[in-house]
Write an enzyme that holds these catalytic residues in place. Sequence first.
Site, PDB file in Angstrom:
ATOM      1  N   SER A  41     -24.720 -12.208   7.384  1.00  0.00           N
ATOM      2  CA  SER A  41     -24.018 -10.931   7.514  1.00  0.00           C
ATOM      3  C   SER A  41     -23.033 -10.718   6.387  1.00  0.00           C
ATOM      4  CB  SER A  41     -23.208 -10.924   8.814  1.00  0.00           C
ATOM      5  OG  SER A  41     -24.032 -11.069   9.925  1.00  0.00           O
ATOM      6  N   HIS A  73     -31.054  -8.643   5.226  1.00  0.00           N
ATOM      7  CA  HIS A  73     -30.117  -8.513   6.349  1.00  0.00           C
ATOM      8  C   HIS A  73     -30.664  -7.524   7.365  1.00  0.00           C
ATOM      9  CE1 HIS A  73     -25.847  -7.332   7.828  1.00  0.00           C
ATOM     10  NE2 HIS A  73     -26.347  -8.299   8.559  1.00  0.00           N
ATOM     11  N   GLU A  94     -30.984  -4.536   4.863  1.00  0.00           N
ATOM     12  CA  GLU A  94     -30.248  -4.507   3.590  1.00  0.00           C
ATOM     13  C   GLU A  94     -30.831  -5.600   2.704  1.00  0.00           C
ATOM     14  OE1 GLU A  94     -25.650  -3.150   4.107  1.00  0.00           O
ATOM     15  OE2 GLU A  94     -26.130  -5.100   4.957  1.00  0.00           O
ATOM     16  N   ASN A 151     -21.548  -4.191   6.840  1.00  0.00           N
ATOM     17  CA  ASN A 151     -20.423  -4.921   7.445  1.00  0.00           C
ATOM     18  C   ASN A 151     -19.103  -4.695   6.719  1.00  0.00           C
ATOM     19  OD1 ASN A 151     -21.688  -5.926   9.713  1.00  0.00           O
ATOM     20  ND2 ASN A 151     -22.580  -7.626   8.571  1.00  0.00           N
TER      21      ASN A 151
HETATM   22  N1  CAA Z   1     -38.620  -3.778  21.913  1.00  0.00           N
HETATM   23  C1  CAA Z   1     -38.913  -2.495  21.617  1.00  0.00           C
HETATM   24  N2  CAA Z   1     -38.133  -1.439  21.926  1.00  0.00           N
HETATM   25  C2  CAA Z   1     -37.001  -1.688  22.596  1.00  0.00           C
HETATM   26  C3  CAA Z   1     -36.621  -2.991  22.944  1.00  0.00           C
HETATM   27  C4  CAA Z   1     -37.499  -4.056  22.571  1.00  0.00           C
HETATM   28  N3  CAA Z   1     -37.203  -5.317  22.829  1.00  0.00           N
HETATM   29  N4  CAA Z   1     -35.430  -2.916  23.578  1.00  0.00           N
HETATM   30  C5  CAA Z   1     -35.069  -1.618  23.630  1.00  0.00           C
HETATM   31  N5  CAA Z   1     -36.025  -0.888  23.031  1.00  0.00           N
HETATM   32  C6  CAA Z   1     -36.004   0.582  22.846  1.00  0.00           C
HETATM   33  C7  CAA Z   1     -36.061   1.328  24.149  1.00  0.00           C
HETATM   34  O1  CAA Z   1     -37.405   1.548  24.519  1.00  0.00           O
HETATM   35  C8  CAA Z   1     -35.379   2.633  23.812  1.00  0.00           C
HETATM   36  O2  CAA Z   1     -36.280   3.470  23.128  1.00  0.00           O
HETATM   37  P1  CAA Z   1     -36.325   5.066  23.422  1.00  0.00           P
HETATM   38  O3  CAA Z   1     -34.954   5.571  23.021  1.00  0.00           O
HETATM   39  O4  CAA Z   1     -37.432   5.547  22.522  1.00  0.00           O
HETATM   40  O5  CAA Z   1     -36.603   5.171  24.865  1.00  0.00           O
HETATM   41  C9  CAA Z   1     -34.314   2.212  22.793  1.00  0.00           C
HETATM   42  O6  CAA Z   1     -34.773   0.966  22.245  1.00  0.00           O
HETATM   43  C10 CAA Z   1     -32.952   2.008  23.423  1.00  0.00           C
HETATM   44  O7  CAA Z   1     -33.071   1.057  24.461  1.00  0.00           O
HETATM   45  P2  CAA Z   1     -32.426   1.213  25.906  1.00  0.00           P
HETATM   46  O8  CAA Z   1     -32.539   2.645  26.355  1.00  0.00           O
HETATM   47  O9  CAA Z   1     -32.982   0.170  26.800  1.00  0.00           O
HETATM   48  O10 CAA Z   1     -30.937   0.811  25.682  1.00  0.00           O
HETATM   49  P3  CAA Z   1     -29.720   1.682  25.258  1.00  0.00           P
HETATM   50  O11 CAA Z   1     -30.034   3.121  25.177  1.00  0.00           O
HETATM   51  O12 CAA Z   1     -28.623   1.212  26.127  1.00  0.00           O
HETATM   52  O13 CAA Z   1     -29.481   1.162  23.762  1.00  0.00           O
HETATM   53  C11 CAA Z   1     -28.909  -0.279  22.005  1.00  0.00           C
HETATM   54  C12 CAA Z   1     -29.176  -0.174  23.487  1.00  0.00           C
HETATM   55  C13 CAA Z   1     -30.213  -0.138  21.235  1.00  0.00           C
HETATM   56  C14 CAA Z   1     -28.336  -1.685  21.786  1.00  0.00           C
HETATM   57  C15 CAA Z   1     -27.907   0.848  21.575  1.00  0.00           C
HETATM   58  O14 CAA Z   1     -26.776   0.830  22.406  1.00  0.00           O
HETATM   59  C16 CAA Z   1     -27.449   0.690  20.134  1.00  0.00           C
HETATM   60  O15 CAA Z   1     -28.163   1.035  19.197  1.00  0.00           O
HETATM   61  N6  CAA Z   1     -26.208   0.183  19.979  1.00  0.00           N
HETATM   62  C17 CAA Z   1     -25.619  -0.013  18.634  1.00  0.00           C
HETATM   63  C18 CAA Z   1     -26.190  -1.277  18.045  1.00  0.00           C
HETATM   64  C19 CAA Z   1     -25.645  -1.533  16.668  1.00  0.00           C
HETATM   65  O16 CAA Z   1     -24.771  -0.842  16.134  1.00  0.00           O
HETATM   66  N7  CAA Z   1     -26.175  -2.604  16.070  1.00  0.00           N
HETATM   67  C20 CAA Z   1     -25.725  -3.057  14.753  1.00  0.00           C
HETATM   68  C21 CAA Z   1     -24.803  -4.222  14.942  1.00  0.00           C
HETATM   69  S1  CAA Z   1     -24.179  -4.810  13.390  1.00  0.00           S
HETATM   70  C22 CAA Z   1     -25.395  -5.791  12.800  1.00  0.00           C
HETATM   71  O17 CAA Z   1     -26.433  -5.962  13.372  1.00  0.00           O
HETATM   72  C23 CAA Z   1     -25.133  -6.467  11.470  1.00  0.00           C
HETATM   73  C24 CAA Z   1     -24.355  -7.694  11.490  1.00  0.00           C
HETATM   74  O18 CAA Z   1     -24.491  -8.444  10.487  1.00  0.00           O
HETATM   75  C25 CAA Z   1     -23.383  -8.051  12.514  1.00  0.00           C
HETATM   76  P1  NAD Z   2     -26.646 -16.981  17.439  1.00  0.00           P
HETATM   77  O1  NAD Z   2     -25.357 -17.609  17.820  1.00  0.00           O
HETATM   78  O2  NAD Z   2     -27.357 -16.127  18.430  1.00  0.00           O
HETATM   79  O3  NAD Z   2     -27.662 -18.110  16.966  1.00  0.00           O
HETATM   80  C1  NAD Z   2     -27.266 -19.113  16.084  1.00  0.00           C
HETATM   81  C2  NAD Z   2     -28.476 -19.912  15.654  1.00  0.00           C
HETATM   82  O4  NAD Z   2     -28.020 -20.935  14.733  1.00  0.00           O
HETATM   83  C3  NAD Z   2     -29.186 -20.633  16.795  1.00  0.00           C
HETATM   84  O5  NAD Z   2     -30.569 -20.585  16.522  1.00  0.00           O
HETATM   85  C4  NAD Z   2     -28.682 -22.074  16.665  1.00  0.00           C
HETATM   86  O6  NAD Z   2     -29.579 -23.042  17.165  1.00  0.00           O
HETATM   87  C5  NAD Z   2     -28.562 -22.178  15.152  1.00  0.00           C
HETATM   88  N1  NAD Z   2     -27.635 -23.247  14.717  1.00  0.00           N
HETATM   89  C6  NAD Z   2     -26.352 -23.439  15.128  1.00  0.00           C
HETATM   90  N2  NAD Z   2     -25.834 -24.511  14.499  1.00  0.00           N
HETATM   91  C7  NAD Z   2     -26.812 -25.004  13.678  1.00  0.00           C
HETATM   92  C8  NAD Z   2     -26.893 -26.084  12.770  1.00  0.00           C
HETATM   93  N3  NAD Z   2     -25.853 -26.897  12.575  1.00  0.00           N
HETATM   94  N4  NAD Z   2     -28.069 -26.278  12.081  1.00  0.00           N
HETATM   95  C9  NAD Z   2     -29.116 -25.455  12.263  1.00  0.00           C
HETATM   96  N5  NAD Z   2     -29.102 -24.401  13.117  1.00  0.00           N
HETATM   97  C10 NAD Z   2     -27.961 -24.188  13.807  1.00  0.00           C
HETATM   98  O7  NAD Z   2     -26.362 -16.181  16.088  1.00  0.00           O
HETATM   99  P2  NAD Z   2     -27.054 -14.852  15.532  1.00  0.00           P
HETATM  100  O8  NAD Z   2     -26.320 -13.690  16.045  1.00  0.00           O
HETATM  101  O9  NAD Z   2     -28.536 -14.961  15.715  1.00  0.00           O
HETATM  102  O10 NAD Z   2     -26.678 -14.978  13.983  1.00  0.00           O
HETATM  103  C11 NAD Z   2     -27.513 -15.666  13.078  1.00  0.00           C
HETATM  104  C12 NAD Z   2     -27.269 -15.150  11.679  1.00  0.00           C
HETATM  105  O11 NAD Z   2     -27.583 -13.752  11.635  1.00  0.00           O
HETATM  106  C13 NAD Z   2     -25.827 -15.279  11.187  1.00  0.00           C
HETATM  107  O12 NAD Z   2     -25.841 -15.527   9.811  1.00  0.00           O
HETATM  108  C14 NAD Z   2     -25.260 -13.896  11.498  1.00  0.00           C
HETATM  109  O13 NAD Z   2     -24.159 -13.582  10.687  1.00  0.00           O
HETATM  110  C15 NAD Z   2     -26.457 -13.016  11.165  1.00  0.00           C
HETATM  111  N6  NAD Z   2     -26.484 -11.699  11.794  1.00  0.00           N
HETATM  112  C16 NAD Z   2     -26.035 -11.551  13.069  1.00  0.00           C
HETATM  113  C17 NAD Z   2     -26.112 -10.282  13.650  1.00  0.00           C
HETATM  114  C18 NAD Z   2     -25.658 -10.061  15.059  1.00  0.00           C
HETATM  115  O14 NAD Z   2     -25.474  -8.878  15.437  1.00  0.00           O
HETATM  116  N7  NAD Z   2     -25.471 -11.073  15.875  1.00  0.00           N
HETATM  117  C19 NAD Z   2     -26.656  -9.203  12.941  1.00  0.00           C
HETATM  118  C20 NAD Z   2     -27.134  -9.414  11.638  1.00  0.00           C
HETATM  119  C21 NAD Z   2     -27.030 -10.674  11.070  1.00  0.00           C
END
Ligand code: CAA
Ligand code: NAD
Length: 288
Positions: A123, A144, A156, A195
């Site tokens: 991330s 990503h 990404e 992010n």
């Molecule tokens: N396989 C296929 N489709 C699926 C599915 C699966 N496993 N799970 C859900 N879906 C589909 C559903 O069928 C539904 O589709 P329709 O709208 O066409 O009916 C859609 O996805 C939404 O699902 P739900 O209605 O069951 O759930 P919801 O409406 O409560 O939405 C959510 C859940 C998708 C999580 C929504 O709340 C959402 O998009 N939230 C924001 C998520 C977000 O911002 N993610 C980014 C996080 S940051 C990141 O990822 C980067 C990082 O590095 C941290």
């Molecule tokens: P998670 O906590 O769900 O899973 C962590 C994974 O790392 C598990 O498979 C675990 O077995 C493994 N692990 C932990 N310690 C380890 C070690 N010492 N050696 C080898 N494997 C080890 O985490 P996640 O949310 O799946 O995140 C995984 C990666 O994806 C991270 O780099 C995170 O930043 C990135 N990411 C997370 C999200 C999110 O929304 N959670 C979105 C995009 C990218």
Amino acid sequence: MTSEKIQRVGVIGAGIMGAGIAEVCARAHVDVLVFEQTRELAAAGRARILRSLDRGVSSGKITEREREQAAWRLRFTSDLGDFADRQLVVEAVLEDEKVKSAIFAELDQVVTDPNAVLASNTSSIPIMKLGIATKAPERVIGMHFFNPVPVLPLVELVTTLKTSAAVSERAEQFASEVLGKQVVRSADRSGFVVNALLVPYLLSAIRMVESGFATKDDVDRAMVLGCNHPMGPLALTDLVGLDTVKSIADSMYEEFKEPLYSAPPLLLRMVEAGLVGKKSGAGFYEYG
Ligand code: CAA
Ligand code: NAD
């Protein structure tokens, strides 16, 4: 030089993201080998993918037959040595530079195809830091994905000063043509595009709750009802994982030294207490 079409993918880690990436690859008719540290974690990862495939069937996104075929394309191992024949490997273990670097150093030795794509789903960790763990940083790239992977259409793509054009093209082609994702490119800077924008927002929401500015429910309701976000920032922090949000914040703070990236004490205390969000059953909210 033309590279072979990618048909054999490796995914390292079957947590939230590794499971999602493995699922979308298997649904795209690709052979998928997933690494987990133990048999128990592998079994939990497989169960996570099967639940998501079931959800895909119940929501009409895939047929029962597609679910079965995707499940057949998934194999698990606890030996990175089994990744020798992979054409693309996506690393998705916890957000920790040391752990990821050790994995890249090992993959470098194991994966034989000189045009293989060695991708990280990190991330926030600059990809060059992972590239230098290998002897062939031209194979290393950031891919990503977003959570939940089967639902969110973005990847990404992050190339480093050393990533080859061939590897970058191969990764982009796979993400867009095979997985059907949309690709945006980011410079190799901690947090990339999404992010760098999203995490300061999540941290601000946590600071608001911490200071008593508003309750968690009101902060979340405000952003859902006032800005039409699908979920509020505290529910989203729970979905991502508080441990992951903290690690992303730490990595961006290390890179930019800006106060807006520093993790607030409430986040630190919750991570210390094991309240890391949906995956642990509790974070800002509780999950059944
Ligand atoms: N396989 C296929 N489709 C699926 C599915 C699966 N496993 N799970 C859900 N879906 C589909 C559903 O069928 C539904 O589709 P329709 O709208 O066409 O009916 C859609 O996805 C939404 O699902 P739900 O209605 O069951 O759930 P919801 O409406 O409560 O939405 C959510 C859940 C998708 C999580 C929504 O709340 C959402 O998009 N939230 C924001 C998520 C977000 O911002 N993610 C980014 C996080 S940051 C990141 O990822 C980067 C990082 O590095 C941290
Ligand atoms: P998670 O906590 O769900 O899973 C962590 C994974 O790392 C598990 O498979 C675990 O077995 C493994 N692990 C932990 N310690 C380890 C070690 N010492 N050696 C080898 N494997 C080890 O985490 P996640 O949310 O799946 O995140 C995984 C990666 O994806 C991270 O780099 C995170 O930043 C990135 N990411 C997370 C999200 C999110 O929304 N959670 C979105 C995009 C990218």
